[in-house]
Design a protein around this motif. Structure first.
Motif, PDB file in Angstrom:
ATOM      1  N   SER A  65       0.838  -1.195   0.000  1.00  0.00           N
ATOM      2  CA  SER A  65       0.000   0.000   0.000  1.00  0.00           C
ATOM      3  C   SER A  65       0.875   1.248   0.000  1.00  0.00           C
ATOM      4  CB  SER A  65      -0.909   0.003   1.233  1.00  0.00           C
ATOM      5  OG  SER A  65      -1.739   1.146   1.231  1.00  0.00           O
ATOM      6  N   GLY A  69      -1.582   7.794  -4.664  1.00  0.00           N
ATOM      7  CA  GLY A  69      -1.811   7.064  -5.890  1.00  0.00           C
ATOM      8  C   GLY A  69      -0.514   6.743  -6.629  1.00  0.00           C
ATOM      9  N   HIS A 105      -4.435   4.819 -10.501  1.00  0.00           N
ATOM     10  CA  HIS A 105      -4.861   6.000  -9.743  1.00  0.00           C
ATOM     11  C   HIS A 105      -4.987   5.717  -8.252  1.00  0.00           C
ATOM     12  CE1 HIS A 105      -5.492   8.074 -13.490  1.00  0.00           C
ATOM     13  NE2 HIS A 105      -6.378   7.164 -13.887  1.00  0.00           N
ATOM     14  N   ASN A 106      -5.021   4.448  -7.857  1.00  0.00           N
ATOM     15  CA  ASN A 106      -5.141   4.175  -6.423  1.00  0.00           C
ATOM     16  C   ASN A 106      -3.787   3.841  -5.824  1.00  0.00           C
ATOM     17  OD1 ASN A 106      -4.579   1.383  -6.729  1.00  0.00           O
ATOM     18  ND2 ASN A 106      -6.736   0.940  -7.180  1.00  0.00           N
ATOM     19  N   SER A 107      -3.778   3.551  -4.540  1.00  0.00           N
ATOM     20  CA  SER A 107      -2.516   3.389  -3.820  1.00  0.00           C
ATOM     21  C   SER A 107      -2.063   1.934  -3.714  1.00  0.00           C
ATOM     22  CB  SER A 107      -2.637   3.987  -2.413  1.00  0.00           C
ATOM     23  OG  SER A 107      -3.685   3.362  -1.703  1.00  0.00           O
TER      24      SER A 107
END
Length: 497
Positions: A65, A69, A105-107
């Motif tokens: 994680s 992003g 675009h997400n982590s």
């Protein structure tokens, strides 16, 4: 233990032109103009330290994680889908590859690691321990005392007040002792006899008591409040490596050098700073790099001085000499090596004259043995600065009390005297021979022993980058009765008056 980090395809660092940074114990400065990528280089260590929290098996891919992003972290010109970095130590290498798991675009990301050695290599494990315990101090610190929560790794506002109260007024004696030591250090740095920090009754501010005066921390200038809060955070966090963006921010030139040295003393391994100030870097750093962009806009990192080797006079000018003059520091003290700059700043601080001298290395023993004409040419430039005084201090390298200075050293001493300089050659072998056993043990541990007066510092002894930390633990009384103490009292203190 030295090691290298090689970074590619991250933020402003392109895949085709990776940045390789050599990291050593001590203080490292990275110089560069705005928008060249200095902050990105520091932020890398902050954003990816979580990768190093546990050992990862060779070739094994696992979810990871990210703090933001993936598309915010990867270089925007990237033709590759992954961010890569290598840790290199003792010819061993661990390569880390980060790829977006599904949506860039997400982590969420996928991490894989490849080792050039069997798992659990001792050198790489030691490096990852250093990198895992970093303290990152961001560039914008003007509101640090009246905000709340945290500014990157720095606790601020009520969060910091509660942490400080639990340390200073809790039940852990060792923590209370640490806060007392910091208060004593701050009193010494700011020129007070007594200094204390306590939470007010409402628990929303710190009461600063300095000698007979009292202030609320929020009523103090942003420079002083950041000085206090950042040092206290470093004390509480006990980091191995401190990363700070532009340490000169909000601070008067006189306090910048003091701040960096005090902050670096709280790290067990070292400090890396980015800065615009060549003068500050040359005053405190053990190694300096320049970060630039070439004609194609690609980042380039190289040792400072690789393309420009300034003379002593040019170096003095770089250090904002005119500002020192205005503040009463119209004396130049030239010491032998780069590590000696911080050592003698600490020594002069014990005699309360550190702000009366601009201190600079004259280039080590290789300068001493130069041709006489070259020495005269360079030192004559220093004379043209019209300082109140110029003093040189260098190691005699004597191996016995009855030994005279070596021929080259004696000739160098005479040349400096002919130019009108004050000169001091240590009676003992080197500066390290004045260090006490208690100070050495406090910094290096009980296995390291103080040197006899004419004993040479061998490679098996401590790293010279630790010298200033050892001197920091000494008291003025430790120098009394030595030839160095006599020279300071009879020559330097009168010059400072």
């Amino acid at each position: 233990m030295d090691f290298k980090i090689r970074i590619s395809n991250y933020r402003s660092i392109e895949n085709e032109s990776p940045i390789e940074l050599e990291i050593k114990e001590g203080i490292t400065f990275i110089l560069g103009i705005n928008n060249v990528g200095k902050s990105n280089l520091l932020k890398f260590f902050y954003e990816f330290r979580g990768i190093l929290s546990s050992p990862i098996q060779h070739g094994f891919a696992q979810p990871f994680s990210l703090p933001t992003g993936f598309d915010h972290l990867i270089n925007r010109k990237s033709k590759s889908g992954s961010i890569e970095f290598d840790i290199i130590a003792e010819n061993k290498k661990s390569s880390f590859i980060l790829s977006p798991s599904v949506d860039p675009h997400n982590s969420s990301a996928m991490l894989s690691v490849h080792h050039s050695y069997p798992n659990q290599n001792n050198e790489i494990v030691a490096v990852t321990e250093v990198l895992r315990r970093v303290l990152y101090i961001g560039p914008f610190r003007s509101g640090i005392s009246n905000s709340s929560g945290s500014n990157f790794d720095v606790s601020i506002g009520s969060q910091f007040i509660n942490e400080w109260r639990s340390w200073s007024d809790g039940e852990d004696i060792s923590k209370m002792q640490k806060t007392t030591e910091l208060e004593e250090e701050l009193a010494n740095l700011f020129g007070f006899t007594t200094f204390s920090l306590r939470a007010n009754l409402a628990g929303n501010n710190l009461l600063v008591k300095a000698d007979s005066e009292q202030f609320l921390l929020t009523d103090m200038g942003s420079g002083i409040s950041q000085f206090i809060i950042v040092l206290a955070n470093a004390l509480i966090r006990k980091p191995s490596l401190i990363l700070i963006d532009e340490p000169e921010t909000n601070l008067h030139p006189r306090l910048q050098e003091t701040f960096v040295r005090a902050l670096a003393s709280k790290a067990t391994y070292g400090l890396i700073a980015t800065s615009h100030s060549i003068g500050l870097a040359r005053s405190v750093a053990d190694q300096i790099f320049s970060l630039t962009k070439d004609e194609k806009g690609k980042s380039r990192l190289f040792p400072y001085g690789l393309h420009f080797n300034p003379t002593i006079a040019q170096s003095v000018s770089e250090m904002n000499y005119s500002q020192y003059v205005e503040m009463g520091g119209n004396n130049i003290l030239l010491v032998e090596g780069r590590t000696d700059v911080k050592v003698f700043r600490e020594i002069l601080r014990k005699y309360s004259i550190e702000n009366k001298f601009i201190i600079l290395s004259f280039g080590g023993s290789q300068f001493i043995v130069k041709e006489k004409s070259k020495i005269i040419e360079e030192l004559s430039e220093v004379n043209r600065l019209r300082a109140k005084s110029v003093t040189l201090i260098f190691d005699s390298e004597k191996t016995a009390s009855t030994q005279e200075l070596k021929g080259d050293f004696k000739a160098f001493q005479n040349t400096c005297l002919d130019l009108g300089f004050k000169v001091f050659a240590t009676d003992r072998h080197s500066t390290e021979n004045y260090f006490t056993q208690s100070a050495i043990a406090k910094v290096m541990g009980d296995t390291f022993k103080a040197l006899a007066p004419y004993e040479k510092l061998e490679s098996k002894s401590w790293d010279k980058n630790k010298n200033w930390l050892i001197v920091n633990e000494m008291k003025k009384e430790d120098f009394e009765g030595t030839d160095l103490d006599k020279f300071i009292k009879q020559t330097l203190i009168p010059l400072a008056s």
